[in-house]
Enzyme design. Structure first.
Site, PDB file in Angstrom:
ATOM      1  N   TYR A 169       0.805  -1.224   0.000  1.00  0.00           N
ATOM      2  CA  TYR A 169       0.000   0.000   0.000  1.00  0.00           C
ATOM      3  C   TYR A 169       0.841   1.279   0.000  1.00  0.00           C
ATOM      4  O   TYR A 169       0.295   2.377  -0.065  1.00  0.00           O
ATOM      5  CB  TYR A 169      -0.914   0.035   1.231  1.00  0.00           C
ATOM      6  CG  TYR A 169      -1.903  -1.101   1.287  1.00  0.00           C
ATOM      7  CD1 TYR A 169      -2.956  -1.176   0.386  1.00  0.00           C
ATOM      8  CD2 TYR A 169      -1.783  -2.102   2.243  1.00  0.00           C
ATOM      9  CE1 TYR A 169      -3.868  -2.219   0.434  1.00  0.00           C
ATOM     10  CE2 TYR A 169      -2.690  -3.146   2.299  1.00  0.00           C
ATOM     11  CZ  TYR A 169      -3.732  -3.201   1.393  1.00  0.00           C
ATOM     12  OH  TYR A 169      -4.633  -4.233   1.447  1.00  0.00           O
ATOM     13  N   HIS A 189      -4.700   5.848  -1.630  1.00  0.00           N
ATOM     14  CA  HIS A 189      -5.394   5.796  -0.339  1.00  0.00           C
ATOM     15  C   HIS A 189      -4.444   6.080   0.830  1.00  0.00           C
ATOM     16  O   HIS A 189      -4.891   6.309   1.943  1.00  0.00           O
ATOM     17  CB  HIS A 189      -6.035   4.417  -0.168  1.00  0.00           C
ATOM     18  CG  HIS A 189      -7.394   4.427   0.458  1.00  0.00           C
ATOM     19  ND1 HIS A 189      -8.254   5.502   0.455  1.00  0.00           N
ATOM     20  CD2 HIS A 189      -8.067   3.437   1.117  1.00  0.00           C
ATOM     21  CE1 HIS A 189      -9.364   5.200   1.072  1.00  0.00           C
ATOM     22  NE2 HIS A 189      -9.284   3.956   1.488  1.00  0.00           N
ATOM     23  N   TYR A 202      -5.586  -0.407   9.909  1.00  0.00           N
ATOM     24  CA  TYR A 202      -6.140  -0.321   8.557  1.00  0.00           C
ATOM     25  C   TYR A 202      -7.218   0.753   8.535  1.00  0.00           C
ATOM     26  O   TYR A 202      -7.786   1.138   9.551  1.00  0.00           O
ATOM     27  CB  TYR A 202      -6.644  -1.670   8.020  1.00  0.00           C
ATOM     28  CG  TYR A 202      -5.510  -2.621   7.716  1.00  0.00           C
ATOM     29  CD1 TYR A 202      -4.808  -2.533   6.525  1.00  0.00           C
ATOM     30  CD2 TYR A 202      -5.119  -3.566   8.658  1.00  0.00           C
ATOM     31  CE1 TYR A 202      -3.741  -3.389   6.262  1.00  0.00           C
ATOM     32  CE2 TYR A 202      -4.067  -4.431   8.402  1.00  0.00           C
ATOM     33  CZ  TYR A 202      -3.374  -4.332   7.202  1.00  0.00           C
ATOM     34  OH  TYR A 202      -2.329  -5.163   6.940  1.00  0.00           O
ATOM     35  N   ASN A 245     -10.333   1.170   7.663  1.00  0.00           N
ATOM     36  CA  ASN A 245     -11.720   1.062   8.126  1.00  0.00           C
ATOM     37  C   ASN A 245     -11.887   1.023   9.638  1.00  0.00           C
ATOM     38  O   ASN A 245     -13.003   1.075  10.130  1.00  0.00           O
ATOM     39  CB  ASN A 245     -12.374  -0.183   7.515  1.00  0.00           C
ATOM     40  CG  ASN A 245     -12.468  -0.086   6.005  1.00  0.00           C
ATOM     41  OD1 ASN A 245     -12.136   0.936   5.403  1.00  0.00           O
ATOM     42  ND2 ASN A 245     -12.913  -1.152   5.393  1.00  0.00           N
ATOM     43  N   ASP A 272      -6.984  11.072   1.922  1.00  0.00           N
ATOM     44  CA  ASP A 272      -7.146  11.216   0.474  1.00  0.00           C
ATOM     45  C   ASP A 272      -8.589  11.600   0.171  1.00  0.00           C
ATOM     46  O   ASP A 272      -9.492  11.360   0.969  1.00  0.00           O
ATOM     47  CB  ASP A 272      -6.801   9.897  -0.221  1.00  0.00           C
ATOM     48  CG  ASP A 272      -7.721   8.758   0.195  1.00  0.00           C
ATOM     49  OD1 ASP A 272      -8.539   8.335  -0.635  1.00  0.00           O
ATOM     50  OD2 ASP A 272      -7.623   8.293   1.344  1.00  0.00           O
ATOM     51  N   ASN A 328     -14.267   5.568   4.285  1.00  0.00           N
ATOM     52  CA  ASN A 328     -14.464   4.641   5.401  1.00  0.00           C
ATOM     53  C   ASN A 328     -13.620   4.969   6.628  1.00  0.00           C
ATOM     54  O   ASN A 328     -14.037   4.707   7.755  1.00  0.00           O
ATOM     55  CB  ASN A 328     -14.216   3.207   4.946  1.00  0.00           C
ATOM     56  CG  ASN A 328     -15.308   2.719   4.023  1.00  0.00           C
ATOM     57  OD1 ASN A 328     -16.455   3.134   4.114  1.00  0.00           O
ATOM     58  ND2 ASN A 328     -14.951   1.840   3.107  1.00  0.00           N
TER      59      ASN A 328
END
Length: 186
Positions: free
Chosen positions: A15, A20, A64, A66, A91, A112
């Site tokens: 990632y 994101h 993470y 969420n 973002d 989220n």
């Protein structure tokens, strides 16, 4: 005066340069330019830095995207930081690449990470700095887009946009939300 500055993203090498992870990238760039570094702690990578008489506490949640609210709430309590001194950097696909938008409050707008922070804190009354990533994706391909890496042309421009976002964060901490908005919203 203490501030909690939260960069949103996902942990893991896969990632690292994805759209994101713009929140992580902004904080990493600010740290590299100012000689402080992050270390792994409970629920987040954390760093502390004193700037113009202010105590700045930075986190990059390891929960993470969420579940970002867990880390935010934990460090607000641990560091005794009021919600008005919280700034979340994230973002935003609804802004063109590199554009910044700071707001004193707002809805999650489908994000989220912000949605979970709202749920855990029980409020939307906290500042956020949105970093534009654009929305050049086909219908139904949003997840692939935000989890995709910046193309070469955008990567070349990324440092200047990250620098401006870092300047906006420091303005929030030293000049207040209204002045920061006046100077950095485009």
């Amino acid at each position: 005066m203490k501030f909690l500055l939260v960069g949103l993203g996902n942990i893991g090498a896969e990632y690292a340069l994805t759209r994101h992870n713009a929140g992580f990238m902004v904080l990493d760039r600010l740290a590299a330019q100012n000689g402080f570094s992050f270390s792994l702690n409970r629920l987040a990578y954390t760093a502390k830095w004193s700037y113009k008489g202010k105590q700045l506490f930075f986190i990059k949640p390891t929960t993470y995207m969420n579940l970002s609210g867990k880390a935010v709430q934990s460090y607000m309590r641990q560091e005794n930081i009021p919600v008005e001194n919280l700034l979340v950097i994230t973002d935003d696909k609804d802004l063109p690449f590199g554009k910044l938008r700071m707001k004193p409050k707002g809805s999650p707008g489908g994000h989220n990470g912000l949605k979970h922070i709202d749920e855990v804190l029980g409020t939307q009354q906290y500042a956020r700095l949105r970093f534009g990533i654009g929305n050049d994706f086909a219908r139904g391909r949003q997840a692939d887009f935000v989890l995709g890496q910046f193309p070469e042309a955008e990567l070349a421009e990324l440092p200047q946009h990250l620098d401006k976002a870092g300047d906006a964060i420091l303005a929030f901490c030293t000049m207040g939300i209204q002045n920061a908005m006046n100077n950095f919203n485009q």
